[in-house]
Structure formats: C-alpha cells, structure tokens
Design a protein around this motif. Structure first.
Motif, mmCIF file in Angstrom:
data_model
loop_
_atom_site.group_PDB
_atom_site.id
_atom_site.type_symbol
_atom_site.label_atom_id
_atom_site.label_comp_id
_atom_site.label_asym_id
_atom_site.label_seq_id
_atom_site.Cartn_x
_atom_site.Cartn_y
_atom_site.Cartn_z
ATOM 1 N N PRO A 118 0.656 -1.239 -0.084
ATOM 2 C CA PRO A 118 0.013 0.098 -0.146
ATOM 3 C C PRO A 118 0.800 1.275 -0.075
ATOM 4 C CG PRO A 118 -0.740 -1.533 1.644
ATOM 5 C CD PRO A 118 0.626 -2.100 1.305
ATOM 6 N N THR A 119 0.210 2.330 -0.469
ATOM 7 C CA THR A 119 0.977 3.467 -0.620
ATOM 8 C C THR A 119 0.578 4.270 0.691
ATOM 9 O OG1 THR A 119 -0.780 4.557 -1.873
ATOM 10 C CG2 THR A 119 1.014 3.655 -3.084
ATOM 11 N N LEU A 120 1.027 5.425 1.005
ATOM 12 C CA LEU A 120 0.747 6.371 1.803
ATOM 13 C C LEU A 120 -0.102 7.764 1.410
ATOM 14 C CD1 LEU A 120 4.382 6.573 3.301
ATOM 15 C CD2 LEU A 120 2.294 5.363 4.122
ATOM 16 N N GLU A 121 -1.027 7.905 2.455
ATOM 17 C CA GLU A 121 -1.806 9.280 2.136
ATOM 18 C C GLU A 121 -2.604 9.172 0.905
ATOM 19 O OE1 GLU A 121 -1.942 12.119 4.392
ATOM 20 O OE2 GLU A 121 -0.869 10.884 5.685
ATOM 21 N N ASN A 122 -3.434 8.055 0.860
ATOM 22 C CA ASN A 122 -4.262 7.851 -0.566
ATOM 23 C C ASN A 122 -3.541 7.991 -1.734
ATOM 24 O OD1 ASN A 122 -6.489 7.688 1.224
ATOM 25 N ND2 ASN A 122 -6.473 10.057 1.409
ATOM 26 N N GLY A 123 -2.490 7.191 -1.789
ATOM 27 C CA GLY A 123 -1.597 7.243 -2.992
ATOM 28 C C GLY A 123 -0.815 8.155 -3.491
ATOM 29 N N LYS A 124 -0.341 9.152 -2.524
ATOM 30 C CA LYS A 124 0.352 10.413 -2.595
ATOM 31 C C LYS A 124 1.788 10.313 -2.349
ATOM 32 C CE LYS A 124 -2.952 13.755 -1.491
ATOM 33 N NZ LYS A 124 -3.409 14.934 -0.472
ATOM 34 N N TYR A 125 2.207 9.282 -1.738
ATOM 35 C CA TYR A 125 3.477 8.769 -1.436
ATOM 36 C C TYR A 125 3.826 7.355 -1.060
ATOM 37 C CZ TYR A 125 2.769 13.660 0.604
ATOM 38 O OH TYR A 125 2.401 14.941 0.830
ATOM 39 N N MET A 126 5.095 7.130 -1.562
ATOM 40 C CA MET A 126 5.673 5.677 -1.243
ATOM 41 C C MET A 126 7.092 6.060 -0.916
ATOM 42 S SD MET A 126 5.171 2.397 -1.476
ATOM 43 C CE MET A 126 4.096 1.842 -2.544
ATOM 44 N N MET A 127 7.315 5.038 0.287
ATOM 45 C CA MET A 127 8.953 5.434 0.604
ATOM 46 C C MET A 127 9.460 4.211 1.310
ATOM 47 S SD MET A 127 7.999 6.819 4.533
ATOM 48 C CE MET A 127 9.717 6.505 4.802
ATOM 49 N N ASN A 128 10.571 4.099 1.716
ATOM 50 C CA ASN A 128 11.261 2.801 2.134
ATOM 51 C C ASN A 128 12.526 3.311 2.788
ATOM 52 O OD1 ASN A 128 11.431 0.285 2.923
ATOM 53 N ND2 ASN A 128 12.226 -0.322 0.980
ATOM 54 N N CYS A 129 13.162 2.604 3.555
ATOM 55 C CA CYS A 129 14.292 2.760 4.433
ATOM 56 C C CYS A 129 15.220 1.503 4.539
ATOM 57 C CB CYS A 129 14.071 3.278 5.734
ATOM 58 S SG CYS A 129 13.095 4.879 5.800
ATOM 59 N N TRP A 130 16.644 1.793 4.405
ATOM 60 C CA TRP A 130 17.470 0.951 4.761
ATOM 61 C C TRP A 130 18.678 1.055 5.871
ATOM 62 C CZ3 TRP A 130 17.213 -3.574 1.568
ATOM 63 C CH2 TRP A 130 16.389 -3.519 0.711
ATOM 64 N N THR A 131 18.870 0.137 6.428
ATOM 65 C CA THR A 131 20.009 0.253 7.453
ATOM 66 C C THR A 131 21.182 -0.553 6.879
ATOM 67 O OG1 THR A 131 19.358 -1.782 8.797
ATOM 68 C CG2 THR A 131 18.495 0.556 9.354
ATOM 69 N N PHE A 132 22.392 -0.216 7.511
ATOM 70 C CA PHE A 132 23.448 -0.820 6.907
ATOM 71 C C PHE A 132 24.558 -1.219 8.318
ATOM 72 C CE2 PHE A 132 22.036 1.624 3.612
ATOM 73 C CZ PHE A 132 22.429 0.874 2.318
ATOM 74 N N ASP A 133 25.119 -2.426 8.325
ATOM 75 C CA ASP A 133 25.841 -2.833 9.452
ATOM 76 C C ASP A 133 27.233 -3.384 8.826
ATOM 77 O OD1 ASP A 133 25.696 -5.286 8.443
ATOM 78 O OD2 ASP A 133 23.974 -5.780 9.466
ATOM 79 N N ARG A 134 28.060 -3.593 9.812
ATOM 80 C CA ARG A 134 29.456 -4.044 9.299
ATOM 81 C C ARG A 134 29.712 -5.138 8.421
ATOM 82 N NH1 ARG A 134 30.202 -8.827 11.560
ATOM 83 N NH2 ARG A 134 28.883 -9.543 13.138
ATOM 84 N N ARG A 135 28.650 -5.868 8.110
ATOM 85 C CA ARG A 135 28.866 -7.010 6.884
ATOM 86 C C ARG A 135 28.706 -6.033 5.481
ATOM 87 N NH1 ARG A 135 24.324 -10.487 9.536
ATOM 88 N NH2 ARG A 135 23.538 -8.297 9.652
#
Length: 161
Positions: A118-135
């Motif tokens: 699903p999108t956010l705010e009735n289709g106005k936004y899409m987002m994602n986040c990533w974390t990084f580690d020592r590998r």
C-alpha cells in the motif's frame, strides 16, 4: 545484510522543505507539477518522527541512522516498487517486506528488490528505508527506484566505516 524498515517520515520531510519550489518559469512549473519526484537522505532512527539529517552519507557502525527515500506522485492505493542497488563490492541484500523478491547479480554487486504494498496518504507517497551494518561494504551506492512504470533519477549515497 540489509534490513528494511518502514515508518511515516512525511511530516519530518516536509518540515525540512526538500520539495520547496525553486524559482522557475510558470510553463516549466506546469509541465513538472504532475511529475513524480523522489528525495533521498539519512535519518535518525532514535526519534519518531525520524529527523532528516540532511546528508547522503551513513556509517555502517552507527546504528542510529537509516537511509530513506520518499517519492511523491499519484501512485494509487497499492504500487509495485523495484529498488536496484549498485554497490562497489560484493554484498548480500535481504528484505523484511512481505513477498519481496530479491535478485542479485552473479558478482553480488547489483541487487534488485521488488515488492507490492500500500501507498501512503491515499496514493500520494511511497517510501522505504534501509539500514547498513558491519557486513556491508563501504563506498558509493547507486539506487534506482521504479514505482509502477515510472523510473526515478538515480540516487547516490555513501556508506562509511
């Protein structure tokens, strides 16, 4: 290995004004008014909503940061997203998004993650986040995001020690 996390950053992003209109002609503004846009930055994971740190470099040893992108447009209620990461060295990618498909190149430097959600705010936004580690390898990463049929311009960020 990467881990995905999702959350609402919209209020934080707009308070930092990355989408503020630049001076341009009215004709150009009309042409691009309906064009989807994308914004990438590093955010602080320790607060909600997560503040934008206004940078494109994250440390793999700093567990309080995440790299996030936010796209604005008219995406409908659900959208298929394809994120392609190009890394400087071999790496492994994993996703916690339900039904996400991760495909890596034979040399493990190019990874494409595809999912529908699903999108956010009735289709106005899409987002994602990533974390990084020592590998994860340090260096430059190039991210290409495609939502539906629209491919956004490449986004560059850096992972440091």
């Amino acid at each position: 290995m990467k881990k995905i996390s999702t959350f609402a950053l919209i209020a934080t992003l707009f308070s930092t004004s990355p989408f503020a209109a630049s001076p341009e002609s009215k004709e150009t503004a009309k042409d691009t008014a309906n064009e989807p846009t994308i914004y990438l930055s590093v955010f602080d994971r320790t607060q909600e909503p997560s503040p934008d740190l206004n940078k494109k470099e994250t440390s793999r040893s700093n567990k309080t940061e995440k790299v996030c992108w936010l796209a604005t447009g008219d995406f409908g209620k659900k959208a298929t997203v394809s994120e392609t990461f190009k890394a400087q060295a071999q790496s492994e990618f994993a996703s916690s998004i339900e039904n996400a498909k991760v495909v890596s190149s034979p040399n493990k430097k190019l990874h494409t993650i595809t999912y529908t959600r699903p999108t956010l705010e009735n289709g106005k936004y899409m987002m994602n986040c990533w974390t990084f580690d020592r590998r994860d390898p340090i260096g430059k990463y190039v991210l290409t995001v495609k939502i539906g049929k629209h491919e956004f311009e490449k986004q560059v960020f850096y992972v440091t020690e």
